[in-house]
Design a protein around this motif. Structure first.
Motif, PDB file in Angstrom:
ATOM      1  N   VAL A 128       0.873  -1.188   0.000  1.00 27.40           N
ATOM      2  CA  VAL A 128       0.000   0.000   0.000  1.00 27.40           C
ATOM      3  C   VAL A 128       0.903   1.229   0.000  1.00 27.40           C
ATOM      4  O   VAL A 128       1.638   1.483   0.965  1.00 27.40           O
ATOM      5  N   PHE A 129       0.885   1.943  -1.124  1.00 28.61           N
ATOM      6  CA  PHE A 129       1.808   3.057  -1.403  1.00 28.61           C
ATOM      7  C   PHE A 129       0.970   4.338  -1.487  1.00 28.61           C
ATOM      8  O   PHE A 129       0.101   4.459  -2.344  1.00 28.61           O
ATOM      9  N   VAL A 130       1.200   5.261  -0.573  1.00 27.52           N
ATOM     10  CA  VAL A 130       0.386   6.478  -0.526  1.00 27.52           C
ATOM     11  C   VAL A 130       1.249   7.705  -0.805  1.00 27.52           C
ATOM     12  O   VAL A 130       2.201   7.993  -0.063  1.00 27.52           O
ATOM     13  N   LEU A 132      -2.251   3.996   7.278  1.00 28.65           N
ATOM     14  CA  LEU A 132      -2.491   2.609   6.852  1.00 28.65           C
ATOM     15  C   LEU A 132      -1.436   2.107   5.873  1.00 28.65           C
ATOM     16  O   LEU A 132      -1.456   0.940   5.482  1.00 28.65           O
ATOM     17  N   ALA A 133      -0.521   3.003   5.461  1.00 27.07           N
ATOM     18  CA  ALA A 133       0.344   2.684   4.319  1.00 27.07           C
ATOM     19  C   ALA A 133       1.573   1.873   4.714  1.00 27.07           C
ATOM     20  O   ALA A 133       2.081   1.985   5.826  1.00 27.07           O
ATOM     21  N   ALA A 175       2.440   4.855   9.278  1.00 21.26           N
ATOM     22  CA  ALA A 175       3.081   4.414   8.026  1.00 21.26           C
ATOM     23  C   ALA A 175       4.330   3.605   8.382  1.00 21.26           C
ATOM     24  O   ALA A 175       5.090   4.003   9.268  1.00 21.26           O
ATOM     25  N   LYS A 176       4.558   2.494   7.660  1.00 22.15           N
ATOM     26  CA  LYS A 176       5.703   1.653   8.029  1.00 22.15           C
ATOM     27  C   LYS A 176       7.029   2.257   7.559  1.00 22.15           C
ATOM     28  O   LYS A 176       8.034   2.213   8.261  1.00 22.15           O
ATOM     29  N   LYS A 177       7.016   2.809   6.336  1.00 22.44           N
ATOM     30  CA  LYS A 177       8.247   3.384   5.769  1.00 22.44           C
ATOM     31  C   LYS A 177       7.913   4.750   5.185  1.00 22.44           C
ATOM     32  O   LYS A 177       6.791   4.965   4.727  1.00 22.44           O
ATOM     33  N   VAL A 178       8.921   5.618   5.173  1.00 23.41           N
ATOM     34  CA  VAL A 178       8.728   6.976   4.640  1.00 23.41           C
ATOM     35  C   VAL A 178       9.831   7.275   3.635  1.00 23.41           C
ATOM     36  O   VAL A 178      10.996   6.938   3.883  1.00 23.41           O
ATOM     37  N   THR A 202      13.069  -1.148  11.014  1.00 21.51           N
ATOM     38  CA  THR A 202      14.498  -1.462  11.190  1.00 21.51           C
ATOM     39  C   THR A 202      15.322  -0.215  11.526  1.00 21.51           C
ATOM     40  O   THR A 202      16.500  -0.326  11.859  1.00 21.51           O
ATOM     41  N   GLU A 203      14.740   0.959  11.396  1.00 22.95           N
ATOM     42  CA  GLU A 203      15.401   2.260  11.577  1.00 22.95           C
ATOM     43  C   GLU A 203      16.496   2.516  10.532  1.00 22.95           C
ATOM     44  O   GLU A 203      17.324   3.407  10.691  1.00 22.95           O
TER      45      GLU A 203
END
Ligand code: PXL
Length: 277
Positions: free
Chosen positions: A104-106, A134-135, A174-177, A198-199
């Motif tokens: 899911v890519f926002v 949610l992304a 969001a999991k990743k930015v 994972t930072e």
């Protein structure tokens, strides 16, 4: 072949949103379904008196029809959305079509250079923030990140500030930015990646071209999302997306006076195919 659906507007003239996403994603060998959320005569940047037709109520109808056929997507890529109702329908779409493997890519396309795009109210960023939460991955520029977090916009920052912005965005869900248009100094700019689990961080930059064209965010997001959908590493997907966007800007530079409404991405598609090799 991988399949994605992109959910954003059709700006009939102006080289952004679906008219950019569809050709680029197809060129990269990913099947691209669309849900057009509104139809505008042009994009809202630099054109006056554009038309705007809402397709709000078509969104759940399209989703229901696809469910009857059990149509599935490897990725769901959302871009410009015109109002809160569209965001609610998109959130509903994601809950119906997402499984453990879906990306899911926002792209919270709503603002740039410290300002919201024409037509959005003050509440809009809080609704976009609900979608971002949610992304798997979000790709705001620094203006959008500031609106999402409700913090002041600044172009004066260092890496510690950017990392803190990313951490706050991942705390929202969001999991990743990937922050776009990030510069540490005056000579280059690029994309800054942060993985909330994972930072891990990664930054890829190129020499700054000091001319603004519309639609570069959509060019970047389309190539990035297609690359990730194909299974490229985050580093490779970011490099191709940044390099392709720079190339499209370079190709448009000779016509910058008449072509600021969008970049000539079409002329760079042969190079895009080379970059994927
Ligand atoms: O490129 C983002 C975008 C998409 N769609 C519409 C826009 C914009 C940016 O201005 O106005 C309608």
């Amino acid at each position: 072949m991988k399949r994605l659906v992109t959910i954003q507007d059709i700006s009939c003239f102006g080289k952004c949103s679906i008219t950019v996403a569809l050709p680029l994603i197809s060129s990269m060998g990913v099947e691209c379904a669309i849900i057009p959320t509104s139809v505008l005569s042009t994009h809202t940047g630099g054109f006056k008196n554009f038309t705007f037709r809402d397709l709000n109520e078509d969104i759940p109808l399209i989703a229901n029809h696809w469910q009857e056929y059990n149509i599935k997507f490897d990725s769901i890529y959302t871009g410009y959305l015109g109002n809160k109702k569209q965001i609610d329908y998109v959130i509903d779409f994601i809950s119906k079509f997402r499984d453990e493997k879906t990306l899911v890519f926002v792209d919270p396309a709503m603002a740039d250079n410290g300002k919201m795009y024409a037509g959005f109210d003050k509440e809009f960023p809080s609704h976009m923030a609900r979608l971002c939460s949610l992304a798997d991955i979000i790709v705001p520029n620094i203006t959008e990140a500031s609106f999402l977090l409700d913090i002041p916009y600044t172009e004066e920052y260092d890496e510690a500030y950017i990392l803190d912005v990313c951490k706050k965005l991942t705390k929202m869900g969001a999991k990743k930015v990937i922050l776009t248009g990030i510069h540490f100094g005056n000579t280059t700019q690029g994309a800054y990646f942060y993985d909330g689990e994972t930072e891990k961080t990664y930054y890829y930059d190129r020499d700054t071209i000091d001319v603004a064209f519309h639609g570069t965010g959509d060019t970047f997001s389309s190539v990035l999302c297609a690359g990730l959908t194909k299974g490229y590493s985050i580093e490779k997907a970011i490099q191709i997306a940044v390099d392709f966007t720079v190339l499209a800007i370079q190709k448009t530079l000779p016509d910058k006076e008449t072509h600021s409404y969008g970049v000539k991405f079409e002329e760079c598609i042969p190079e895009l195919i080379e970059m994927m090799k």
